[in-house]
Design an enzyme around this catalytic site. Structure first.
Site: not given
Ligand code: COA
Length: 159
Positions: A17, A41, A90, A128
């Site tokens: 990040h 989440k 990514r 993460s």
């Protein structure tokens, strides 16, 4: 002043990040990094903790601010005066979800443009969840997160 918004869950912020944020601050006058609520989440860290870790990790950069919001990302972009939304790509696996979000956000607010940036390839495999998992298993994550995050992860999993 051409400002952009970088929204994310940041549970916690990783060096991947940070790489994106540094690229964005080179391209725009200001970057607002915002801790967003993703209802799908259940984060490990509270919003306040996530904001704090971001602020500490980004304190050396003068054109970056950190905040949080609960609502539509395009509304927050309008609130802070951003002209666009930054998202990181990514790998191909990110594309479909990001494409959908970008098109929906464009439908919701035609004046806000999503800009995709690629982090350094050494961060391609990072997310993460992996960091939380490794830290819980007491594995060394110091190569993947800023020092402020490393400290918080150690505190969280020391009990
Ligand atoms: N380096 C490392 N990891 C990265 C990364 C990078 N450069 N970019 C993304 N990731 C990881 C994150 O760590 C996260 O990992 P995790 O799922 O294991 O925790 C994952 O990729 C995706 O996270 P993130 O970029 O934070 O996106 P998200 O899907 O959690 O949240 C929001 C996206 C917050 C932008 C989205 O939910 C949102 O816009 N919410 C507001 C409501 C709204 O406006 N909805 C309409 C949108 S169409």
């Amino acid at each position: 002043m051409r400002k952009v918004l970088y929204p994310g869950t940041f549970d916690p912020v990783t060096n991947g990040h940070i790489d994106i944020i540094k690229r964005a601050r080179e391209l725009f006058d200001g970057v607002v990094v915002t801790v967003a609520i993703n209802p799908g989440k259940t984060p490990l860290f509270s919003v306040e903790e996530r904001v704090q870790m971001l602020r500490e990790s980004l304190k050396d950069f003068d054109n970056i601010t950190v905040d949080s919001f609960d609502g539509l990302v395009v509304e927050h972009a309008h609130q802070v005066g951003a002209i666009g939304i930054i998202r990181g790509l990514r790998a191909v696996s990110d594309f479909e979800f990001e494409f959908q979000m970008a098109l929906m956000n464009r439908k919701l607010a035609g004046d806000i443009t999503t800009v995709f940036l690629m982090p350094h390839e050494k961060y391609t495999y990072l997310n993460s969840s992996i960091i939380r998992n490794l830290a819980e298993l007491k594995s060394d994550v110091s190569d993947f997160v800023p020092p402020a995050v490393l400290k918080k992860l150690k505190e969280k999993f020391s009990k």
